[in-house]
Design a protein around this motif. Structure first.
Motif, PDB file in Angstrom:
ATOM      1  N   ALA A   1      30.347  58.810  56.809  1.00  0.00           N
ATOM      2  CA  ALA A   1      29.211  59.697  56.550  1.00  0.00           C
ATOM      3  C   ALA A   1      28.077  58.942  55.854  1.00  0.00           C
ATOM      4  O   ALA A   1      26.899  59.128  56.182  1.00  0.00           O
ATOM      5  N   LEU A   2      28.420  58.076  54.901  1.00  0.00           N
ATOM      6  CA  LEU A   2      27.390  57.281  54.224  1.00  0.00           C
ATOM      7  C   LEU A   2      26.710  56.319  55.188  1.00  0.00           C
ATOM      8  O   LEU A   2      25.489  56.130  55.132  1.00  0.00           O
ATOM      9  N   ARG A   3      27.484  55.738  56.072  1.00  0.00           N
ATOM     10  CA  ARG A   3      26.911  54.806  57.051  1.00  0.00           C
ATOM     11  C   ARG A   3      25.950  55.523  58.015  1.00  0.00           C
ATOM     12  O   ARG A   3      24.872  55.009  58.311  1.00  0.00           O
ATOM     13  N   VAL A   4      26.342  56.689  58.465  1.00  0.00           N
ATOM     14  CA  VAL A   4      25.464  57.463  59.350  1.00  0.00           C
ATOM     15  C   VAL A   4      24.209  57.894  58.597  1.00  0.00           C
ATOM     16  O   VAL A   4      23.097  57.826  59.127  1.00  0.00           O
ATOM     17  N   TRP A   5      24.360  58.314  57.353  1.00  0.00           N
ATOM     18  CA  TRP A   5      23.218  58.719  56.536  1.00  0.00           C
ATOM     19  C   TRP A   5      22.243  57.555  56.344  1.00  0.00           C
ATOM     20  O   TRP A   5      21.033  57.722  56.467  1.00  0.00           O
ATOM     21  N   ARG A   6      22.779  56.357  56.039  1.00  0.00           N
ATOM     22  CA  ARG A   6      21.920  55.181  55.881  1.00  0.00           C
ATOM     23  C   ARG A   6      21.208  54.845  57.181  1.00  0.00           C
ATOM     24  O   ARG A   6      20.046  54.448  57.177  1.00  0.00           O
ATOM     25  N   THR A   7      21.895  54.992  58.301  1.00  0.00           N
ATOM     26  CA  THR A   7      21.285  54.698  59.594  1.00  0.00           C
ATOM     27  C   THR A   7      20.142  55.663  59.883  1.00  0.00           C
ATOM     28  O   THR A   7      19.093  55.252  60.387  1.00  0.00           O
ATOM     29  N   THR A   8      20.320  56.938  59.551  1.00  0.00           N
ATOM     30  CA  THR A   8      19.234  57.896  59.780  1.00  0.00           C
ATOM     31  C   THR A   8      18.044  57.606  58.872  1.00  0.00           C
ATOM     32  O   THR A   8      16.904  57.765  59.293  1.00  0.00           O
ATOM     33  N   ARG A   9      18.299  57.165  57.646  1.00  0.00           N
ATOM     34  CA  ARG A   9      17.190  56.841  56.731  1.00  0.00           C
ATOM     35  C   ARG A   9      16.456  55.590  57.187  1.00  0.00           C
ATOM     36  O   ARG A   9      15.240  55.509  57.056  1.00  0.00           O
ATOM     37  N   GLU A  10      17.170  54.590  57.708  1.00  0.00           N
ATOM     38  CA  GLU A  10      16.530  53.348  58.156  1.00  0.00           C
ATOM     39  C   GLU A  10      15.711  53.583  59.412  1.00  0.00           C
ATOM     40  O   GLU A  10      14.732  52.890  59.652  1.00  0.00           O
ATOM     41  N   GLY A  11      16.092  54.553  60.218  1.00  0.00           N
ATOM     42  CA  GLY A  11      15.414  54.786  61.474  1.00  0.00           C
ATOM     43  C   GLY A  11      14.178  55.663  61.377  1.00  0.00           C
ATOM     44  O   GLY A  11      13.449  55.797  62.329  1.00  0.00           O
ATOM     45  N   ARG A  12      13.930  56.248  60.217  1.00  0.00           N
ATOM     46  CA  ARG A  12      12.772  57.129  60.063  1.00  0.00           C
ATOM     47  C   ARG A  12      11.478  56.327  60.084  1.00  0.00           C
ATOM     48  O   ARG A  12      11.387  55.264  59.477  1.00  0.00           O
ATOM     49  N   PRO A  13      10.465  56.828  60.747  1.00  0.00           N
ATOM     50  CA  PRO A  13       9.172  56.139  60.708  1.00  0.00           C
ATOM     51  C   PRO A  13       8.560  56.230  59.316  1.00  0.00           C
ATOM     52  O   PRO A  13       8.634  57.252  58.657  1.00  0.00           O
TER      53      PRO A  13
END
Length: 102
Positions: free
Chosen positions: A87-99
């Motif tokens: 869950a933390l990894r997915v959360w970090r991925t969504t934060r890194e992908g935000r414009p």
């Protein structure tokens, strides 16, 4: 009879550096991909953790009330940690992908 093998260049008095080809122009970075491809490891951990939680819950409650043995508790704790990591990894991925960063 013809020989199709490449022939070496004849020797010249020029230094080798002047005969080297021009460097390739810089290429654009590859596209970022979607969330599923960028967060594949996180989704993998999340799925394995959830399946482990389900298995340990089924094993702990197979005789009625929640009564886990030592192996089931270890399985439950490991699955919970794996789920949190995913869950933390997915959360970090969504934060890194935000414009725009954060």
């Amino acid at each position: 009879m013809s020989d199709d093998r490449p022939r070496p260049d004849p020797p010249t008095d020029e230094p080798q550096a002047s005969r080297s080809p021009a460097p390739d122009p810089p290429q654009a970075p590859p596209p970022g991909g979607g969330l599923l491809s960028r967060g594949a490891v996180g989704f993998w951990f999340l799925g394995l953790g959830l399946l482990g939680l389900l298995r340990s819950w089924m094993r702990a409650t197979r005789h009625g009330a929640f009564d886990p043995d030592a192996i089931t508790l270890l399985w439950l704790i490991g699955s919970a940690l794996l789920t949190v990591m995913g869950a933390l990894r997915v959360w970090r991925t969504t934060r890194e992908g935000r414009p725009g960063g954060r």
